[in-house]
Design an enzyme around this catalytic site. Structure first.
Site, mmCIF file in Angstrom:
data_model
loop_
_atom_site.group_PDB
_atom_site.id
_atom_site.type_symbol
_atom_site.label_atom_id
_atom_site.label_comp_id
_atom_site.label_asym_id
_atom_site.label_seq_id
_atom_site.Cartn_x
_atom_site.Cartn_y
_atom_site.Cartn_z
ATOM 1 N N SER A 23 46.837 32.275 41.539
ATOM 2 C CA SER A 23 47.739 31.518 42.374
ATOM 3 C C SER A 23 47.108 31.098 43.700
ATOM 4 C CB SER A 23 49.018 32.339 42.585
ATOM 5 O OG SER A 23 50.064 31.517 42.997
ATOM 6 N N LYS A 81 47.250 30.659 37.156
ATOM 7 C CA LYS A 81 48.655 30.427 37.506
ATOM 8 C C LYS A 81 48.720 29.266 38.490
ATOM 9 C CE LYS A 81 52.835 32.321 39.533
ATOM 10 N NZ LYS A 81 52.941 31.286 40.588
ATOM 11 N N ASP A 90 35.883 22.150 44.950
ATOM 12 C CA ASP A 90 35.967 20.693 44.883
ATOM 13 C C ASP A 90 35.223 20.035 46.040
ATOM 14 O OD1 ASP A 90 37.417 20.905 42.597
ATOM 15 O OD2 ASP A 90 39.257 20.003 43.378
#
Length: 438
Positions: A305, A330, A316
């Protein structure tokens, strides 16, 4: 409305969710209510008649009398629990404990769990709790609680069985990696979770560990980065390890703040859902508390999460190298919707996406370099002689003192000495500095 991107959690007592102060849904999202009313479908009369008929038959024919309140609450619990593993109906006691848990202190064992194939599955033990001290590991299946099978229990039923006062003992029967069941006896305790830990691994190389994303975690990371520089004689670090292993998540805003400490610009995370205020975007500000220090992030199957939000953003933006094993996967956000009678709904309202538009739901974050857990064993060096030990040896033509063999003094234990993944992360940082001429 608090957005809580974390796992359903048994901190041996309740679904541990950390979030901002809870607000009534009507106060935080009136546009969503209007939109919902506009698109409202007609009531499913046939299904409602069936429900009423079932309610009437159960009241009349069940072996023992059951009051309407119990039957209706059970129906609501079933409705929520069958949506997804993270949505739930919270009674007054559960709701109260959820609110208290935002302080990072609660009663229980310190286990973060999910449900898999009808069993309670450990996602991660929380550091410095009865669960971690007993050796419970991510992936363990809890098949019995105090001798009672967990197969088929709902999350809240499992919560109720594991709930208890500090000092009380509880026996868990576990299965690890398909092996034979084994029992562990634990003592419930008041769990005080320290969100951030930091230290120098050695000169110029720092270590940050986040155990959970609590309300003040972002602020604590800022203080920890400043302290690491101070401990390094005021000099900028040459490398930093951010450890998110076995971190089950927490507050969305805290995950954003932590990622922002390492980024100068760009999107951190965005969410998508059906209600108006579930469409959120978070971007970094120009400040960089980490001073651009080379960064390795450790993740594993217990990283979930909010941990995945941070790891995904740093990956990224190519700000960090991710090392370890695939994360939990999740990618949903839960919102707590208080009801009028001291009860609440914890319901999945959105999915989150990394800056590049990746959803990690049921897939997880894949590390750049896979390094699995390993047990480190050291061989004792035998007696070794060097050229400088030999009688009549030649001196060094360039000058300088000889370096004969000598017994090394016992070194102080360091975290990387017994943690293979951490040791590999440190070696990678050193290698980066060598190749970059740092």
């Amino acid at each position: 409305m608090p957005h809580l991107p974390r796992l359903t959690s048994l901190a041996a007592a309740l679904a541990l969710l950390l979030g901002a102060p809870l607000l009534p849904a009507a106060e935080s999202s009136p546009p969503a209510v209007d939109a919902a009313a506009k698109d409202k479908a007609p009531l499913p009369l046939d299904e409602l008649r069936t429900f009423a008929e079932v309610l009437d038959r159960v009241k009349a024919a069940y072996v023992e009398p059951v009051d309407d309140k119990t039957l209706l609450e059970n129906a609501i619990k079933g409705m929520l629990s069958n949506l997804d593993p993270h949505s739930a109906y919270l009674g007054p006691e559960d709701f109260q404990e959820l609110q208290e848990s935002t302080s990072g202190e609660f009663g229980g064992l310190g286990i973060e769990v999910g449900i898999e194939d009808g069993f309670v599955k450990v996602v991660s033990p929380i550091d410095d709790t009865p669960a971690s001290k007993a050796g419970i590991q991510p992936g363990d299946l809890i098949i019995k609680i105090d001798g009672q099978p967990t197969k088929g229990l709902s999350m809240m039923e499992a919560v109720d069985k594991m709930r208890g006062k500090p000092g009380q003992k509880i026996q868990l029967t576990l299965v690890r990696e398909g092996g034979q069941p084994f029992d562990l006896e634990l003592t419930r305790a008041v769990i005080k979770v320290k969100s951030v830990k930091s230290q120098l691994l050695e000169a110029n190389y720092g270590y940050l560990r986040i155990t959970q994303f609590q309300v003040n975690t972002g602020e604590e990371i800022g203080k920890a980065l400043a302290k690491l520089r101070k401990d390094n004689d005021g000099k900028k670090l040459r490398g930093l390890v951010l450890d998110l292993r076995n971190n089950p998540g927490g507050v969305l805003q805290s995950a954003v703040e932590v990622a922002d400490h390492f980024l100068k610009k760009g999107l951190i995370v965005y969410t998508k859902g059906r209600i108006a205020n579930s469409e959120l975007r978070f971007s970094a500000d120009p400040a960089d508390a980490s001073e651009g220090v080379p960064l390795v992030v450790l993740i594993n199957g217990g990283s979930a999460s909010a941990s995945e939000i941070v790891a995904g953003a740093l990956q990224d933006h190519k700000r960090a190298i991710l090392m370890g094993t695939d994360s939990f996967g999740k990618g949903s956000v839960q919102t707590v919707l208080p009801l009028s009678n001291e009860r609440a709904l914890k319901i999945t309202t959105a999915l989150y996406f990394t800056p590049n538009g990746r959803s990690i739901q049921a897939q997880g974050i894949i590390p750049d370099i896979e390094v699995t857990r390993a047990k480190i064993t050291r061989e004792q060096d035998g007696e070794i002689y060097k050229e400088a030990d030999l009688a009549g040896h030649l001196g060094n033509g360039n000058g300088g003192a000889d370096k004969p063999s000598a017994k090394k003094a016992a070194a102080m234990p360091r975290p990387q000495d017994d943690d293979f993944q951490l040791g590999q992360a440190l070696n990678l940082l050193k290698g980066l500095n060598v190749t970059r001429g740092g």
